[in-house]
Design an enzyme around this catalytic site. Structure first.
Site, PDB file in Angstrom:
ATOM      1  CG  ASN A 108     -16.536   8.308 -56.170  1.00 17.75           C
ATOM      2  OD1 ASN A 108     -16.333   7.608 -57.142  1.00 17.75           O
ATOM      3  ND2 ASN A 108     -15.535   8.786 -55.443  1.00 17.75           N
ATOM      4  NE  ARG A 125     -17.968  13.914 -62.902  1.00 18.40           N
ATOM      5  CZ  ARG A 125     -18.744  12.936 -63.374  1.00 18.40           C
ATOM      6  NH1 ARG A 125     -19.254  13.013 -64.576  1.00 18.40           N
ATOM      7  NH2 ARG A 125     -19.013  11.906 -62.637  1.00 18.40           N
ATOM      8  NE  ARG A 171     -21.822  10.158 -59.162  1.00 20.46           N
ATOM      9  CZ  ARG A 171     -20.788  10.019 -59.982  1.00 20.46           C
ATOM     10  NH1 ARG A 171     -20.977   9.854 -61.278  1.00 20.46           N
ATOM     11  NH2 ARG A 171     -19.561  10.052 -59.496  1.00 20.46           N
ATOM     12  CE  LYS A 215     -22.343  13.720 -47.506  1.00 21.99           C
ATOM     13  NZ  LYS A 215     -22.970  14.120 -48.754  1.00 21.99           N
ATOM     14  N   PRO A 219     -25.276  14.799 -41.841  1.00 26.50           N
ATOM     15  CG  PRO A 219     -25.810  15.966 -43.786  1.00 26.50           C
ATOM     16  CD  PRO A 219     -25.786  16.099 -42.301  1.00 26.50           C
ATOM     17  CG  ASP A 267     -18.350  15.319 -46.148  1.00 22.09           C
ATOM     18  OD1 ASP A 267     -18.452  15.665 -44.972  1.00 22.09           O
ATOM     19  OD2 ASP A 267     -17.652  15.939 -46.960  1.00 22.09           O
TER      20      ASP A 267
END
Length: 277
Positions: free
Chosen positions: A129, A134, A179, A221, A238, A240
DNA sequence: AACCAGGCGCATA
DNA sequence: TATGCGCATGGT
């Protein structure tokens, strides 16, 4: 896996590697699979992996590695850039499918980087997310604060052992948000040996997935990304949001058989292709 | 100012 | 088993 005929020549600028097929350095480093490479002017890329810094660029002659040695090339970078895999044959197979053919032809030369397992795990926990700029910022601050200095502003990726000694307050300056506690849990489980990352390279895939998802903040994921980018498991796939959309549109019955055994590599082409719309 | 970003955990049915 | 929501932070 086939030995490709690489030629390594040492000149005054560094190590010039020629004979690499299907290799686009820029795409490979900046397609969202690794978060520690910066491109500066002159098309040079600078980064750190396996505790070694590297300056690398691609020219008409080949790929030029600076600030390294033939020993490090053999021990680290050859594997990191997946240079012994025959991508020409692989992409040839992929082209049996029209969608994949388009993706491969539009963005040739993407390779799967073989990163350190712990770095991949931790990085993709951070990725959830989140957006790539970032993610890079958080990873950079993590390395600056808790990695070992290599000089010239470079730092290693901090070990799981080191991070296992930290708590979420210590990670606050990273601004990783929710996180942070996942990163700590991952570090503790890896450092204690509860999750043995090196064994995931050869374990049955389902077993490896199961091991990784014991970690808080690691779902399907992140587990799949860790296996693909950190454990050399190119059959890991994966999914996403981008790949999910693409699968629904193009492959409602699942991936075509021409990807069997290399689904993760196909995924990287499809992911990049779909994102560039 | 709401919405989004290489998801996941948890509550609810 | 399947959905929906909140989550920290920062950029549009």
């Amino acid at each position: 896996m086939r030995e490709t005929a690489l030629t390594i020549v040492e000149n005054k600028e560094g190590l010039l590697i020629t004979g690499i097929n299907c290799f686009d350095l820029d795409l490979t480093l900046h397609c969202g699979q690794a978060f520690r490479w910066e491109k500066n002017e002159n098309g040079r890329h600078h980064g750190v992996a396996f505790g070694k810094m590297l300056d690398i660029r691609q020219t008409a002659q080949g790929v030029l590695l600076s600030d390294t040695s033939t020993a490090d090339f053999e021990q680290v970078w050859r594997g990191y850039f997946d240079l012994d895999r025959d991508y020409a044959a692989l992409c040839d197979n992929f082209c049996a499918d029209t969608g994949l053919k388009t993706a491969v032809e539009q963005f040739p030369g993407i390779r799967i980087l073989k990163q350190e397992p712990w770095e991949a795990l931790c990085s993709f926990i951070i990725s959830q997310n989140n957006n790539i700029p970032r993610i890079k910022g958080i990873v950079t601050r993590l390395c600056e604060r808790f990695g070992n200095p290599l000089g010239q502003g470079d730092f290693t990726f901090p070990s799981a052992q080191k991070m296992a000694e930290l708590n979420t307050d210590d990670l606050a300056p990273l601004r990783a948000g929710f996180r942070a506690r996942y990163m700590i849990d991952a570090a503790q489980k890896v450092a204690s040996g509860e999750v043995k990352l090196t064994e995931l390279e050869n374990a049955p895939l389902d077993e490896a997935r199961c091991e990784l998802t014991k970690i808080k903040g690691v779902g399907a994921k992140v587990a799949e990304c860790t296996l693909l980018y950190g454990c050399g498991r190119v059959e890991a796939f994966p999914v996403d949001v981008w790949v999910k959309r693409l699968m629904e549109e193009l492959y409602p019955q699942g991936l075509p058989p021409c990807t069997n055994g290399s689904q993760g590599i196909a995924q990287q082409y499809l992911f990049h292709w779909r994102r560039q719309q």
